[in-house]
Design a protein around this motif. Sequence first.
Motif, PDB file in Angstrom:
ATOM      1  N   ARG A   1      69.264 137.835  35.602  1.00  0.00           N
ATOM      2  CA  ARG A   1      68.297 138.067  34.512  1.00  0.00           C
ATOM      3  C   ARG A   1      66.948 137.418  34.808  1.00  0.00           C
ATOM      4  O   ARG A   1      65.898 138.025  34.614  1.00  0.00           O
ATOM      5  CB  ARG A   1      68.862 137.537  33.193  1.00  0.00           C
ATOM      6  N   VAL A   2      66.979 136.194  35.301  1.00  0.00           N
ATOM      7  CA  VAL A   2      65.736 135.462  35.573  1.00  0.00           C
ATOM      8  C   VAL A   2      64.971 136.110  36.730  1.00  0.00           C
ATOM      9  O   VAL A   2      63.756 136.328  36.630  1.00  0.00           O
ATOM     10  CB  VAL A   2      66.031 133.975  35.872  1.00  0.00           C
ATOM     11  N   PHE A   3      65.664 136.432  37.811  1.00  0.00           N
ATOM     12  CA  PHE A   3      64.990 137.072  38.953  1.00  0.00           C
ATOM     13  C   PHE A   3      64.416 138.426  38.546  1.00  0.00           C
ATOM     14  O   PHE A   3      63.315 138.787  38.959  1.00  0.00           O
ATOM     15  CB  PHE A   3      65.957 137.262  40.124  1.00  0.00           C
ATOM     16  N   ALA A   4      65.164 139.172  37.756  1.00  0.00           N
ATOM     17  CA  ALA A   4      64.696 140.503  37.333  1.00  0.00           C
ATOM     18  C   ALA A   4      63.494 140.392  36.399  1.00  0.00           C
ATOM     19  O   ALA A   4      62.559 141.188  36.490  1.00  0.00           O
ATOM     20  CB  ALA A   4      65.823 141.275  36.663  1.00  0.00           C
ATOM     21  N   ASP A   5      63.503 139.411  35.494  1.00  0.00           N
ATOM     22  CA  ASP A   5      62.422 139.271  34.511  1.00  0.00           C
ATOM     23  C   ASP A   5      61.172 138.591  35.081  1.00  0.00           C
ATOM     24  O   ASP A   5      60.057 139.018  34.817  1.00  0.00           O
ATOM     25  CB  ASP A   5      62.902 138.471  33.293  1.00  0.00           C
ATOM     26  N   GLN A   6      61.383 137.523  35.843  1.00  0.00           N
ATOM     27  CA  GLN A   6      60.249 136.710  36.301  1.00  0.00           C
ATOM     28  C   GLN A   6      59.860 136.959  37.749  1.00  0.00           C
ATOM     29  O   GLN A   6      58.757 136.610  38.155  1.00  0.00           O
ATOM     30  CB  GLN A   6      60.575 135.217  36.135  1.00  0.00           C
ATOM     31  N   GLY A   7      60.778 137.492  38.530  1.00  0.00           N
ATOM     32  CA  GLY A   7      60.569 137.603  39.973  1.00  0.00           C
ATOM     33  C   GLY A   7      61.097 136.355  40.647  1.00  0.00           C
ATOM     34  O   GLY A   7      61.008 135.250  40.100  1.00  0.00           O
ATOM     35  N   PHE A   8      61.651 136.536  41.820  1.00  0.00           N
ATOM     36  CA  PHE A   8      62.274 135.421  42.537  1.00  0.00           C
ATOM     37  C   PHE A   8      61.270 134.306  42.823  1.00  0.00           C
ATOM     38  O   PHE A   8      61.547 133.133  42.620  1.00  0.00           O
ATOM     39  CB  PHE A   8      62.897 135.914  43.850  1.00  0.00           C
ATOM     40  N   HIS A   9      60.091 134.669  43.314  1.00  0.00           N
ATOM     41  CA  HIS A   9      59.147 133.657  43.790  1.00  0.00           C
ATOM     42  C   HIS A   9      58.482 132.870  42.669  1.00  0.00           C
ATOM     43  O   HIS A   9      58.020 131.751  42.909  1.00  0.00           O
ATOM     44  CB  HIS A   9      58.100 134.304  44.701  1.00  0.00           C
ATOM     45  N   THR A  10      58.428 133.411  41.468  1.00  0.00           N
ATOM     46  CA  THR A  10      57.748 132.703  40.380  1.00  0.00           C
ATOM     47  C   THR A  10      58.690 131.885  39.505  1.00  0.00           C
ATOM     48  O   THR A  10      58.232 131.048  38.742  1.00  0.00           O
ATOM     49  CB  THR A  10      56.957 133.685  39.484  1.00  0.00           C
ATOM     50  N   CYS A  11      59.990 132.109  39.615  1.00  0.00           N
ATOM     51  CA  CYS A  11      60.916 131.349  38.775  1.00  0.00           C
ATOM     52  C   CYS A  11      61.303 130.045  39.460  1.00  0.00           C
ATOM     53  O   CYS A  11      61.077 129.853  40.651  1.00  0.00           O
ATOM     54  CB  CYS A  11      62.153 132.183  38.441  1.00  0.00           C
ATOM     55  N   ARG A  12      61.888 129.165  38.654  1.00  0.00           N
ATOM     56  CA  ARG A  12      62.366 127.878  39.156  1.00  0.00           C
ATOM     57  C   ARG A  12      63.867 127.768  38.894  1.00  0.00           C
ATOM     58  O   ARG A  12      64.409 128.490  38.054  1.00  0.00           O
ATOM     59  CB  ARG A  12      61.639 126.735  38.440  1.00  0.00           C
ATOM     60  N   VAL A  13      64.501 126.853  39.583  1.00  0.00           N
ATOM     61  CA  VAL A  13      65.925 126.626  39.361  1.00  0.00           C
ATOM     62  C   VAL A  13      66.161 126.219  37.913  1.00  0.00           C
ATOM     63  O   VAL A  13      67.161 126.608  37.301  1.00  0.00           O
ATOM     64  CB  VAL A  13      66.474 125.571  40.347  1.00  0.00           C
ATOM     65  N   SER A  14      65.237 125.479  37.327  1.00  0.00           N
ATOM     66  CA  SER A  14      65.399 125.074  35.923  1.00  0.00           C
ATOM     67  C   SER A  14      65.417 126.293  34.989  1.00  0.00           C
ATOM     68  O   SER A  14      66.083 126.265  33.953  1.00  0.00           O
ATOM     69  CB  SER A  14      64.301 124.102  35.511  1.00  0.00           C
ATOM     70  N   ASP A  15      64.684 127.356  35.356  1.00  0.00           N
ATOM     71  CA  ASP A  15      64.724 128.582  34.550  1.00  0.00           C
ATOM     72  C   ASP A  15      66.122 129.195  34.574  1.00  0.00           C
ATOM     73  O   ASP A  15      66.613 129.696  33.552  1.00  0.00           O
ATOM     74  CB  ASP A  15      63.713 129.610  35.071  1.00  0.00           C
ATOM     75  N   ILE A  16      66.749 129.147  35.728  1.00  0.00           N
ATOM     76  CA  ILE A  16      68.114 129.682  35.852  1.00  0.00           C
ATOM     77  C   ILE A  16      69.078 128.827  35.043  1.00  0.00           C
ATOM     78  O   ILE A  16      69.934 129.353  34.323  1.00  0.00           O
ATOM     79  CB  ILE A  16      68.528 129.749  37.341  1.00  0.00           C
ATOM     80  N   ALA A  17      68.927 127.503  35.136  1.00  0.00           N
ATOM     81  CA  ALA A  17      69.789 126.602  34.369  1.00  0.00           C
ATOM     82  C   ALA A  17      69.635 126.856  32.870  1.00  0.00           C
ATOM     83  O   ALA A  17      70.637 126.950  32.145  1.00  0.00           O
ATOM     84  CB  ALA A  17      69.457 125.147  34.699  1.00  0.00           C
ATOM     85  N   ASP A  18      68.399 126.994  32.410  1.00  0.00           N
ATOM     86  CA  ASP A  18      68.159 127.261  30.985  1.00  0.00           C
ATOM     87  C   ASP A  18      68.811 128.572  30.554  1.00  0.00           C
ATOM     88  O   ASP A  18      69.453 128.644  29.506  1.00  0.00           O
ATOM     89  CB  ASP A  18      66.655 127.318  30.691  1.00  0.00           C
TER      90      ASP A  18
END
Length: 196
Positions: free
Chosen positions: A17-34
């Motif tokens: 969900r995070v990679f699809a919404d934000q893009g891999f390069h702009t997201c952080r591991v904390s976004d995935i954790a959240d």
Amino acid sequence: MATATDRRRQILDAAIRVFADQGFHTCRVSDIADAAGVAYGLVYHYFTSKEQILDTLFLERWDVMLDAIAEADASDLRARTKLATVAAFILESYGHDPALMKVIIVEVTRAANSFGRTHREKIEQAFAGVASIVDAGRRAGEFRSGIDPTLAAQAFFGLVEQVLTTWIFAGEPRPAAEINRAKREIVEIICGGLEA
């Protein structure tokens, strides 16, 4: 209580969900954790980096597709039906999980300077599997003898990927009727050009 396997899957599903919404390069591991509803450190318990998470997502799905291609190739079906089986598998994968297909196409197979290069051998295995189907069809007289199986496989995947990319850029999942129409027409377009 969630098992380790459940937690790992929860993190992977959140990463899609995070990679699809934000893009891999702009997201952080904390976004995935959240998104997973877990502590930041727990992500690192299962994965060393967000790159490893993306690798895992890609390899899980790609290996399933490689198995589907190999199964189709090994069957006694006509080459056209084998190609239809492969196209159906890929398009139904999109229907099942559009976000994951977006991540695979945008962040891996089209990322020639990063993940695409890292996974080039795996990506080429898919081309080789479809080329094998085309070559068998050519030898059986179903397809024209002058067809280059490798180029035909590239055209097949290029058409499938372009259809998926158009759907991804549209921003909303496609209805089942449109997915079914694409399954028929992709095979018709490709096989119409191949058949003897």
